[in-house]
Design an enzyme around this catalytic site. Structure first.
Site, short mmCIF file in Angstrom:
data_model
loop_
_atom_site.label_atom_id
_atom_site.label_comp_id
_atom_site.label_asym_id
_atom_site.label_seq_id
_atom_site.Cartn_x
_atom_site.Cartn_y
_atom_site.Cartn_z
N LYS A 53 0.83 -1.22 0.00
CA LYS A 53 0.00 0.00 0.00
C LYS A 53 0.87 1.27 0.00
O LYS A 53 0.66 2.17 -0.80
CB LYS A 53 -0.93 0.02 1.23
CG LYS A 53 -1.88 -1.15 1.32
CD LYS A 53 -2.80 -1.06 2.53
CE LYS A 53 -2.11 -1.11 3.87
NZ LYS A 53 -1.41 -2.38 4.17
N ARG A 76 -9.49 1.24 8.87
CA ARG A 76 -9.18 -0.17 9.11
C ARG A 76 -10.30 -0.88 9.85
O ARG A 76 -10.18 -2.08 10.13
CB ARG A 76 -7.91 -0.26 9.95
CG ARG A 76 -6.63 -0.56 9.15
CD ARG A 76 -5.49 -0.47 10.13
NE ARG A 76 -4.33 -1.21 9.81
CZ ARG A 76 -3.19 -0.66 9.34
NH1 ARG A 76 -3.12 0.60 9.03
NH2 ARG A 76 -2.13 -1.41 9.19
N ARG A 106 11.33 -5.76 4.81
CA ARG A 106 11.09 -4.32 4.62
C ARG A 106 12.09 -3.49 5.43
O ARG A 106 12.41 -3.81 6.58
CB ARG A 106 9.67 -3.97 5.08
CG ARG A 106 9.41 -2.47 5.10
CD ARG A 106 7.95 -2.12 5.10
NE ARG A 106 7.20 -2.72 6.19
CZ ARG A 106 5.86 -2.70 6.26
NH1 ARG A 106 5.14 -2.13 5.30
NH2 ARG A 106 5.25 -3.28 7.27
N ARG A 148 11.49 -1.87 11.07
CA ARG A 148 10.45 -1.55 12.05
C ARG A 148 10.37 -2.64 13.12
O ARG A 148 10.43 -3.82 12.80
CB ARG A 148 9.09 -1.43 11.35
CG ARG A 148 8.90 -0.11 10.64
CD ARG A 148 7.67 -0.09 9.76
NE ARG A 148 6.46 -0.62 10.37
CZ ARG A 148 5.27 -0.66 9.76
NH1 ARG A 148 5.16 -0.20 8.51
NH2 ARG A 148 4.22 -1.16 10.36
N ARG A 192 -0.80 -9.00 13.31
CA ARG A 192 -1.30 -7.95 12.41
C ARG A 192 -2.21 -8.55 11.34
O ARG A 192 -3.20 -7.93 10.94
CB ARG A 192 -0.12 -7.20 11.79
CG ARG A 192 0.57 -6.31 12.82
CD ARG A 192 1.97 -5.90 12.41
NE ARG A 192 1.98 -5.03 11.26
CZ ARG A 192 3.07 -4.79 10.53
NH1 ARG A 192 4.22 -5.35 10.84
NH2 ARG A 192 2.99 -3.98 9.50
P1 ADP Z 1 2.12 -1.89 3.22
O1 ADP Z 1 2.16 -0.38 3.17
O2 ADP Z 1 0.90 -2.46 2.55
O3 ADP Z 1 2.33 -2.44 4.60
P2 ADP Z 1 4.68 -1.70 1.82
O4 ADP Z 1 4.39 -0.80 0.68
O5 ADP Z 1 5.45 -1.11 2.96
O6 ADP Z 1 3.35 -2.42 2.35
O7 ADP Z 1 5.46 -2.96 1.24
C1 ADP Z 1 5.87 -4.04 2.09
C2 ADP Z 1 7.23 -4.55 1.61
O8 ADP Z 1 7.07 -5.19 0.35
C3 ADP Z 1 8.29 -3.48 1.41
O9 ADP Z 1 9.54 -4.00 1.80
C4 ADP Z 1 8.24 -3.19 -0.10
O10 ADP Z 1 9.51 -2.76 -0.58
C5 ADP Z 1 7.89 -4.57 -0.65
N1 ADP Z 1 7.05 -4.51 -1.86
C6 ADP Z 1 6.03 -3.65 -2.10
N2 ADP Z 1 5.45 -3.92 -3.31
C7 ADP Z 1 6.13 -4.99 -3.81
C8 ADP Z 1 6.01 -5.75 -5.01
N3 ADP Z 1 5.06 -5.47 -5.94
N4 ADP Z 1 6.87 -6.78 -5.20
C9 ADP Z 1 7.81 -7.07 -4.27
N5 ADP Z 1 7.98 -6.40 -3.12
C10 ADP Z 1 7.15 -5.37 -2.88
P1 AMP Z 2 1.03 0.38 9.18
O1 AMP Z 2 2.17 1.34 9.05
O2 AMP Z 2 -0.12 0.72 8.30
O3 AMP Z 2 1.50 -1.05 9.02
O4 AMP Z 2 0.49 0.53 10.67
C1 AMP Z 2 1.32 0.23 11.78
C2 AMP Z 2 0.47 0.11 13.05
O5 AMP Z 2 -0.15 1.37 13.34
C3 AMP Z 2 -0.68 -0.89 12.98
O6 AMP Z 2 -0.27 -2.23 13.25
C4 AMP Z 2 -1.62 -0.33 14.08
O7 AMP Z 2 -1.15 -0.63 15.37
C5 AMP Z 2 -1.45 1.18 13.89
N1 AMP Z 2 -2.44 1.73 12.92
C6 AMP Z 2 -2.17 2.32 11.73
N2 AMP Z 2 -3.31 2.72 11.12
C7 AMP Z 2 -4.32 2.35 11.95
C8 AMP Z 2 -5.74 2.45 11.88
N3 AMP Z 2 -6.36 3.02 10.82
N4 AMP Z 2 -6.47 1.95 12.90
C9 AMP Z 2 -5.88 1.40 13.97
N5 AMP Z 2 -4.55 1.25 14.09
C10 AMP Z 2 -3.77 1.73 13.11
#
Ligand code: ADP
Ligand code: AMP
Length: 217
Positions: free
Chosen positions: A13, A88, A127, A160, A171
């Site tokens: 995302k 969410r 990541r 992270r 999660r």
């Molecule tokens: P989210 O915001 O949904 O938690 P991220 O955008 O942070 O996910 O992506 C999670 C991990 O996957 C990161 O390390 C990112 O670099 C990697 N990633 C994202 N999109 C792709 C893809 N299409 N193919 C491979 N790895 C990806």
């Molecule tokens: P993310 O960066 O989206 O993976 O979010 C990291 C953490 O932040 C999640 O595991 C939750 O603990 C908190 N968080 C982020 N967005 C929300 C939301 N919309 N509602 C509740 N918790 C959230």
């Protein structure tokens, strides 16, 4: 145009939202980035949310709704907002609808990234993020030019603390129990588009961009 990007943790995302917001001149608003920034500042809010985030649980609706809806009021001259990580829960989604409709706005399109659990663990444990500009990398799939350092500002990348296999399980549970029902909520409104998130970054970006363009008409 106001968009929401949905999907399990690690679906891509944030990666896609950063790119789409550039292409379509939208403001990228990531709830996770906002909460991490509060923790980094050491604010009272940061202190209140830490235990939930570290355990992989959702922060209570009352807290996150106030934080995000306050941010939404300032649209900063962009053509709309791209929400990443919010809503969410059903309660968050209805609060969002209410606030937008009060400003004669609405959620125009919801992009749902589908990625199976088997891929999620590798994406999350690999990541790395930049604590300065929030850029997202992956040790194998999307490495920075210089190992461990952000391409944009040279900051050392971090892993992270919630990006461990144990916390990912929690999660994912939170996602399936509380967030995935939002797909049905938005499908009923006729604004949900599902996109295969397993392709490479450019392939997913192309599919998402096509969905947005077709909605823009
Ligand atoms: P989210 O915001 O949904 O938690 P991220 O955008 O942070 O996910 O992506 C999670 C991990 O996957 C990161 O390390 C990112 O670099 C990697 N990633 C994202 N999109 C792709 C893809 N299409 N193919 C491979 N790895 C990806
Ligand atoms: P993310 O960066 O989206 O993976 O979010 C990291 C953490 O932040 C999640 O595991 C939750 O603990 C908190 N968080 C982020 N967005 C929300 C939301 N919309 N509602 C509740 N918790 C959230």
């Amino acid at each position: 145009m106001n968009l929401v990007i949905l999907g399990p943790p690690g679906a891509g995302k944030g990666t896609q939202a950063a790119r789409l917001s550039e292409v379509f001149s939208l403001r990228h608003l990531s709830s996770g980035d906002v909460l991490r920034a509060e923790r980094k500042k050491g604010s009272a809010l940061g202190g209140r949310v830490a235990k939930y985030m570290d355990a992989g649980e959702l922060v209570p609706d009352g807290i996150i709704v106030e934080v995000i809806l306050t941010q939404l009021q300032d649209s900063g001259g962009s053509k709309g907002v791209l929400l990443d990580g919010f809503p969410r829960t059903r309660a968050q989604a209805t609060s969002l609808d209410k606030v937008l409709s009060g400003a004669s706005r609405r959620v125009d399109l919801v992009l749902s990234l589908t990625v199976p659990d088997e891929l999620i663990v590798d994406r999350i444990t690999g990541r790395r993020i930049c604590p300065t500009c929030d850029a997202v990398y992956h040790v194998r799939a999307l490495p920075p030019a210089e190992r461990g350092v952000c391409d944009h500002d040279g900051t050392p990348l971090i892993h992270r603390t919630d990006d461990t296999e144990a916390v990912v399980k929690q999660r994912l549970t939170a996602y399936y129990e509380q967030t995935s029902p939002l797909e049905a909520y938005y499908r009923e409104k006729g604004i949900l588009v599902e996109v295969d998130g397993t392709k490479d970054v450019d392939g997913v970006l192309e599919a998402l961009s096509a969905a947005i363009r077709s909605r823009l008409g």
